[in-house]
Design a protein around this motif. Structure first.
Motif, PDB file in Angstrom:
ATOM      1  N   UNK A   2       0.844  -1.186   0.000  1.00 23.08           N
ATOM      2  CA  UNK A   2       0.000   0.000   0.000  1.00 23.08           C
ATOM      3  C   UNK A   2       0.886   1.244   0.000  1.00 23.08           C
ATOM      4  N   UNK A   3       0.267   2.341  -0.408  1.00 23.66           N
ATOM      5  CA  UNK A   3       0.971   3.622  -0.397  1.00 23.66           C
ATOM      6  C   UNK A   3       0.375   4.469   0.717  1.00 23.66           C
ATOM      7  N   UNK A   4       1.225   4.897   1.628  1.00 23.59           N
ATOM      8  CA  UNK A   4       0.780   5.745   2.729  1.00 23.59           C
ATOM      9  C   UNK A   4       1.021   7.198   2.357  1.00 23.59           C
ATOM     10  N   UNK A   5      -0.039   7.982   2.470  1.00 28.78           N
ATOM     11  CA  UNK A   5       0.018   9.379   2.035  1.00 28.78           C
ATOM     12  C   UNK A   5      -0.709  10.216   3.072  1.00 28.78           C
ATOM     13  N   UNK A   6       0.003  11.121   3.729  1.00 26.90           N
ATOM     14  CA  UNK A   6      -0.688  11.913   4.754  1.00 26.90           C
ATOM     15  C   UNK A   6      -1.541  13.015   4.119  1.00 26.90           C
ATOM     16  N   UNK A  32       9.901   6.522   2.074  1.00 24.79           N
ATOM     17  CA  UNK A  32      10.649   5.361   2.556  1.00 24.79           C
ATOM     18  C   UNK A  32       9.719   4.177   2.736  1.00 24.79           C
ATOM     19  N   UNK A  33      10.336   3.022   2.818  1.00 18.50           N
ATOM     20  CA  UNK A  33       9.623   1.782   3.071  1.00 18.50           C
ATOM     21  C   UNK A  33       9.451   1.649   4.586  1.00 18.50           C
ATOM     22  N   UNK A  34       8.223   1.446   5.037  1.00 17.77           N
ATOM     23  CA  UNK A  34       8.002   1.233   6.467  1.00 17.77           C
ATOM     24  C   UNK A  34       7.370  -0.137   6.652  1.00 17.77           C
ATOM     25  N   UNK A  35       7.141  -0.508   7.904  1.00 15.62           N
ATOM     26  CA  UNK A  35       6.533  -1.803   8.185  1.00 15.62           C
ATOM     27  C   UNK A  35       5.149  -1.914   7.559  1.00 15.62           C
ATOM     28  N   UNK A  36       4.420  -0.797   7.522  1.00 13.07           N
ATOM     29  CA  UNK A  36       3.040  -0.859   7.052  1.00 13.07           C
ATOM     30  C   UNK A  36       2.911  -0.570   5.562  1.00 13.07           C
ATOM     31  N   UNK A  37       3.988  -0.211   4.897  1.00 10.69           N
ATOM     32  CA  UNK A  37       3.907   0.056   3.463  1.00 10.69           C
ATOM     33  C   UNK A  37       4.908   1.110   3.056  1.00 10.69           C
ATOM     34  N   UNK A 139      -4.645   6.933   3.803  1.00  7.90           N
ATOM     35  CA  UNK A 139      -4.404   8.270   4.340  1.00  7.90           C
ATOM     36  C   UNK A 139      -3.819   8.141   5.733  1.00  7.90           C
ATOM     37  N   UNK A 140      -2.828   8.948   6.020  1.00  6.62           N
ATOM     38  CA  UNK A 140      -2.266   8.970   7.374  1.00  6.62           C
ATOM     39  C   UNK A 140      -2.361  10.386   7.907  1.00  6.62           C
TER      40      UNK A 140
END
Ligand SMILES: [Zn+2]
Length: 149
Positions: A2-6, A32-37, A139-140
């Motif tokens: 998934x792509x995390x985008x605030x 960056x690559x994180x644990x959640x995506x 969305x974050x």
């Protein structure tokens, strides 16, 4: 994947699309690559250099590419993808987009209808480059800023 985008960066992409309407906007996504995506942490807006057809053509020059990689490195981030707008067209990759995309990167597309940003989607090109697969966008709330700020 998934792509995390605030919310801040989501809005920046939409605002860029609205600002450049009826032309396409484009830019790089640094993160960056994180644990959640894969997480977008900053944007690097680019100038759409195609003057033959700026309404429906988006392309990244080698100079853009190097500038985006440099901007990422300066922030300790990776170049993780690219965004662009589709003025008065759905937020789905075109055949032109597929031909000019590379595997690995996330491709965010925002549709801008009559100057108003609408849908925002993300895509990944398959390794054999035959087609794009949708990439879910989450969305974050985490605060983030523009590469220009
Ligand atoms: Zn496109």
């Amino acid at each position: 994947m998934i792509l995390l985008l605030n919310e801040t960066l989501d809005k920046e992409i939409r605002d860029h699309g609205a600002r450049d309407y009826p032309h396409e906007c484009c830019g790089a996504m640094l993160g960056e690559q994180t644990d959640s995506g894969r997480e977008v942490r900053a944007l690097f807006p680019l100038t759409n250099r195609r003057d033959d057809s700026p309404r429906n053509r988006f392309s990244i020059t080698p100079e853009d590419f190097r500038a985006a990689e440099r901007a990422a490195a300066e922030r300790g981030l990776d170049l993780i993808g690219w965004y662009h707008s589709h003025p008065d067209h759905p937020a789905r990759p075109s055949e032109f987009d597929r031909e000019h995309a590379w595997p690995f990167y996330s491709y965010v597309i925002v549709s801008v209808a009559a100057g108003m940003p609408r849908d925002l989607t993300s895509w990944r090109l398959e390794d054999d480059r035959s087609k794009f697969q949708p990439e879910p966008v989450a969305a974050t709330k985490r605060a983030g800023g523009s590469a220009q700020g």
